[in-house]
Scaffold this active site. Structure first.
Site, mmCIF file in Angstrom:
data_model
loop_
_atom_site.group_PDB
_atom_site.id
_atom_site.type_symbol
_atom_site.label_atom_id
_atom_site.label_comp_id
_atom_site.label_asym_id
_atom_site.label_seq_id
_atom_site.Cartn_x
_atom_site.Cartn_y
_atom_site.Cartn_z
ATOM 1 N N HIS A 35 0.816 -1.212 0.000
ATOM 2 C CA HIS A 35 0.000 0.000 0.000
ATOM 3 C C HIS A 35 0.849 1.262 0.000
ATOM 4 C CE1 HIS A 35 -3.208 -2.876 0.817
ATOM 5 N NE2 HIS A 35 -3.884 -2.031 0.065
ATOM 6 N N ARG A 62 -10.616 3.371 -1.184
ATOM 7 C CA ARG A 62 -10.051 2.626 -0.038
ATOM 8 C C ARG A 62 -10.317 3.416 1.239
ATOM 9 N NH1 ARG A 62 -5.734 1.287 -3.921
ATOM 10 N NH2 ARG A 62 -5.400 -0.953 -3.886
ATOM 11 N N ARG A 77 -15.504 0.956 -0.802
ATOM 12 C CA ARG A 77 -15.201 -0.328 -0.169
ATOM 13 C C ARG A 77 -15.227 -0.141 1.347
ATOM 14 N NH1 ARG A 77 -9.440 -3.073 -1.034
ATOM 15 N NH2 ARG A 77 -8.706 -1.373 0.257
ATOM 16 N N GLU A 127 -10.736 -11.678 -3.899
ATOM 17 C CA GLU A 127 -9.283 -11.531 -3.709
ATOM 18 C C GLU A 127 -8.693 -12.647 -2.851
ATOM 19 O OE1 GLU A 127 -8.430 -7.718 -1.901
ATOM 20 O OE2 GLU A 127 -10.164 -7.804 -0.598
ATOM 21 N N ASN A 165 -4.168 -7.696 -6.212
ATOM 22 C CA ASN A 165 -3.007 -7.492 -5.330
ATOM 23 C C ASN A 165 -2.987 -8.587 -4.267
ATOM 24 O OD1 ASN A 165 -2.799 -5.173 -6.792
ATOM 25 N ND2 ASN A 165 -3.643 -3.847 -5.206
ATOM 26 N N ASP A 166 -4.150 -8.865 -3.721
ATOM 27 C CA ASP A 166 -4.232 -9.926 -2.721
ATOM 28 C C ASP A 166 -4.398 -11.295 -3.356
ATOM 29 O OD1 ASP A 166 -3.906 -8.745 -0.177
ATOM 30 O OD2 ASP A 166 -5.811 -7.719 -0.457
ATOM 31 N N ARG A 190 2.987 -9.782 -0.476
ATOM 32 C CA ARG A 190 3.085 -8.685 -1.430
ATOM 33 C C ARG A 190 4.021 -7.566 -0.994
ATOM 34 N NH1 ARG A 190 -3.089 -6.232 -1.068
ATOM 35 N NH2 ARG A 190 -2.280 -4.251 -1.792
ATOM 36 N N CYS A 199 -9.904 -4.146 -9.551
ATOM 37 C CA CYS A 199 -9.332 -2.933 -8.968
ATOM 38 C C CYS A 199 -7.925 -3.162 -8.441
ATOM 39 C CB CYS A 199 -10.243 -2.380 -7.871
ATOM 40 S SG CYS A 199 -10.565 -3.575 -6.573
HETATM 41 C C1 PEP Z 1 -6.410 -5.824 -4.087
HETATM 42 O O1 PEP Z 1 -6.135 -6.604 -3.184
HETATM 43 O O2 PEP Z 1 -6.163 -6.047 -5.287
HETATM 44 C C2 PEP Z 1 -7.056 -4.529 -3.790
HETATM 45 C C3 PEP Z 1 -7.463 -3.736 -4.738
HETATM 46 O O3 PEP Z 1 -7.166 -4.164 -2.481
HETATM 47 P P1 PEP Z 1 -5.940 -3.632 -1.616
HETATM 48 O O4 PEP Z 1 -4.780 -3.366 -2.553
HETATM 49 O O5 PEP Z 1 -6.374 -2.408 -0.920
HETATM 50 O O6 PEP Z 1 -5.653 -4.762 -0.685
HETATM 51 MG MG MG Z 2 -6.996 -6.320 -1.267
#
Ligand code: PEP
Ligand code: MG
Length: 583
Positions: A194, A301, A337, A436, A459-460, A470, A507
């Site tokens: 993040h 977010r 979200r 995710e 991402n997750d 990550r 996303c």
């Molecule tokens: C993700 O996990 O892809 C996502 C968009 O949420 P975050 O990056 O905030 O975990």
């Molecule tokens: Mg996520």
């Protein structure tokens, strides 16, 4: 002058910047260990007392500011810090340590406090466990004062600088301003941490995961940061500076040209349209979203509203934040979200004890369902804001049907509560689930019956599917969006969503990478949501191809056996249709 050195890291946010290095130490400072004589013990204690008095003054002045800005009850939160500084037993333990070990007071103070922290974090007593964050804060402050180091705030740098740090938390990054922080580089971190995502949003070039940046860069040295390639050049020669100045202008020119696509639709040559929207962390990012030609916000977010403050945002504050975003973006949609706290986003008011595996721990919807008071408050604020524009809501980190049904039940109860109070909310509010977690991806046929849309959080999804943290630079090479397992999962989610007549968006950062957006387009993804800066380039990819070509790319890609093969194939395919977009 030191010779020019080049370091290679992980590109986190694009762009080139150059300037003088400034060190930011949010975490442990290197502690000198020095032997002392018994006669020096009173001097060492005096040094400690002075550092404690200084710390006390600093805390009181923070309390004064908090009380003026937010009210006395916020200031009182820091009373626990003051109590630590007054603790007589602590002083006695330190004297004991000095006598027995005969080393400097920094070392002993650090050892004693760490011992307490360890004991507190293991205790069953929740109150004591919650105090660990206070004690940790005091430990850092006293050590800084003992070592004569200024505690810095990234929000108030005196000169525009390149920030060098071992690590930066997302909340520290959120305090940066791009006119002061020209770029930042860190030893640790991954591409979809993040911190990296925040840097992109703030349009601050960044390179993370450099491993040795804090060792190799000296304070005040001139450095070039190339956030697009993930490179850092220390003490460059004149020719290199000139080359990067050209590169900097080229980057600005490409961004300017891409921005001209702003008002054109995200449509393929054979007229297949998709929605392009943006991800935001803070309401202040909305003008940038609009400037980059977004068709809405695909991910707000909201947890960032909870960071960098000593308390929770009230329902009213949240409502105002959501309303302002929804109104500015209307008639385009905003997908809010619900809070995704935990993982690498921690909040101060909760003082959560640290977890061994925070990304797999008490996070996101798990946290919300365990704290229905906070969850309901957020849902009330979201529902109230829903009448001010085009608002949709989604839940993060759903791992199975029960969690989704429970969340929807609470939403239903909150709606009934508002209806009883005569408070208006949109009756058509669409609700979605983020996909995710692999278990959600594999059971998305069941989840599809409960929601209006899916938003794939790659991402997750990637970190959980490939078992690759990550934010860990050591294994970043394994974090492959092109891994055949990821391709299959994403295809399945899109196909199952469509079969159930719901739309499917994405996303995660993957939606903003040009070669990957070609693949996703071919898979039939309906909505791409990414950092505002990535939007124009994704639009350019979409406008450069026929949908049928993207579909054939998917067919070929699914036959390949490794992430590397897929990556090379996608890059080559993109080069075929849009050579200018491939480096
Ligand atoms: C993700 O996990 O892809 C996502 C968009 O949420 P975050 O990056 O905030 O975990
Ligand atoms: Mg996520």
């Amino acid at each position: 002058m030191a010779p020019m050195t080049k370091l290679k890291g992980i590109p986190a946010a694009p762009g080139v910047a150059m300037g003088k290095a400034l060190f930011f130490a949010s975490e442990d400072l290197p502690l000198p260990r020095r032997a002392i004589t018994a006669e020096e013990i009173p001097i060492e204690m005096l040094r400690l007392e002075e550092a404690m008095i200084k710390t006390r003054h600093q805390i009181i002045s923070i309390q004064r500011r908090l009380s003026e800005d937010l009210g006395q009850e916020h200031a009182d939160i820091l009373n626990a810090h003051l109590l630590v500084l007054e603790d007589q037993a602590l002083r006695e333990e330190i004297i004991h340590g000095l006598k027995h070990q005969l080393v400097n007071v920094e070392t002993i103070f650090n050892e004693v406090i760490r011992r307490h922290l360890k004991a507190f974090s293991r205790t069953e007593d929740e109150y004591l466990r919650e105090r660990t964050a206070d004690i940790e804060d005091v430990r850092k402050r006293v050590l800084r004062n003992l070592l004569g180091k200024q505690s810095q705030s990234l929000a108030r740098l005196e000169q525009p600088s390149i920030v060098v740090a071992r690590d930066l938390s997302p909340s520290e990054t959120a305090q940066m301003h791009k006119d002061r922080v020209l770029a930042f580089v860190t030893d640790i971190g991954g591409r979809t941490s993040h911190t990296a995502i925040m840097a992109k949003s703030l349009e601050i070039p960044a390179v993370v995961g450099l491993e040795v940046a804090t060792k190799r860069i000296q304070k005040g040295e001139f450095v070039i940061v190339d956030g697009t390639r993930g490179e850092v050049i220390i003490e460059p020669d004149q020719a290199t500076i000139q080359r990067y100045e050209v590169e900097q202008r080229r980057h600005q020119e490409v961004s300017r040209q891409l921005l001209q696509l702003k008002d054109l639709p995200a449509e393929t040559l054979d007229h297949h349209r998709v929605i392009l929207s943006a991800n935001i962390e803070l309401p202040e990012e909305v003008p940038s979203v609009i400037a980059h030609g977004s068709q809405g916000i695909g991910l707000f977010r909201t947890e960032f509203l909870y960071l960098n403050r000593p308390d929770f945002p009230t329902e009213e504050e949240q409502f105002e934040a959501y309303r302002s975003v929804v109104e500015q973006v209307a008639p385009n949609p905003v997908i809010i979200r619900t809070m995704d706290l935990g993982g690498d986003k921690f909040i101060s008011p909760l003082r959560l004890p640290s977890e061994m595996n925070p990304f797999m721990g008490w996070r996101a919807i798990r946290f919300s369902l365990a704290r229905p008071d906070l969850f309901r408050m957020q849902l009330r604020a979201i529902l109230r804001a829903s009448v001010h524009g085009n608002l949709k809501l989604m839940y993060p980190m759903i791992s199975g049907l029960e969690e989704l049904q429970r969340s929807n039940e609470i939403l239903h109860e909150v709606k009934q509560e508002l209806a009883r109070e005569g408070v208006a909310f949109s009756q058509q509010l669409e609700v979605g689930a983020m996909i995710e977690v692999p278990s959600a991806a594999l059971t998305c046929d069941l989840l599809a019956k409960e929601v209006n849309f899916f938003s794939i959080g790659t991402n997750d999804l990637i970190q959980y599917s490939l078992a690759v943290d990550r934010v860990n630079e050591k294994i970043a090479y394994l974090y492959e969006p092109t891994h055949p397992a990821i391709l299959r999962l994403i295809k399945q989610i899109i196909d199952v969503g469509h079969a159930a007549n719901i739309w499917v968006g994405m996303c995660g950062e993957m939606a903003g990478e040009p070669p990957l957006s070609l693949l996703l387009l071919g898979m039939g993804l309906d909505e791409f949501s990414t950092s505002p800066v990535q939007l124009p380039i994704v639009k350019q990819v979409i406008r450069s191809v026929e949908h049928s070509f993207a579909k054939s790319v998917v067919e070929q890609a699914l036959k390949l056996r490794t992430g590397k093969e897929v990556e090379a194939f996608l890059t080559a395919s993109l080069k075929q249709v849009a050579p200018a977009l491939v480096e």
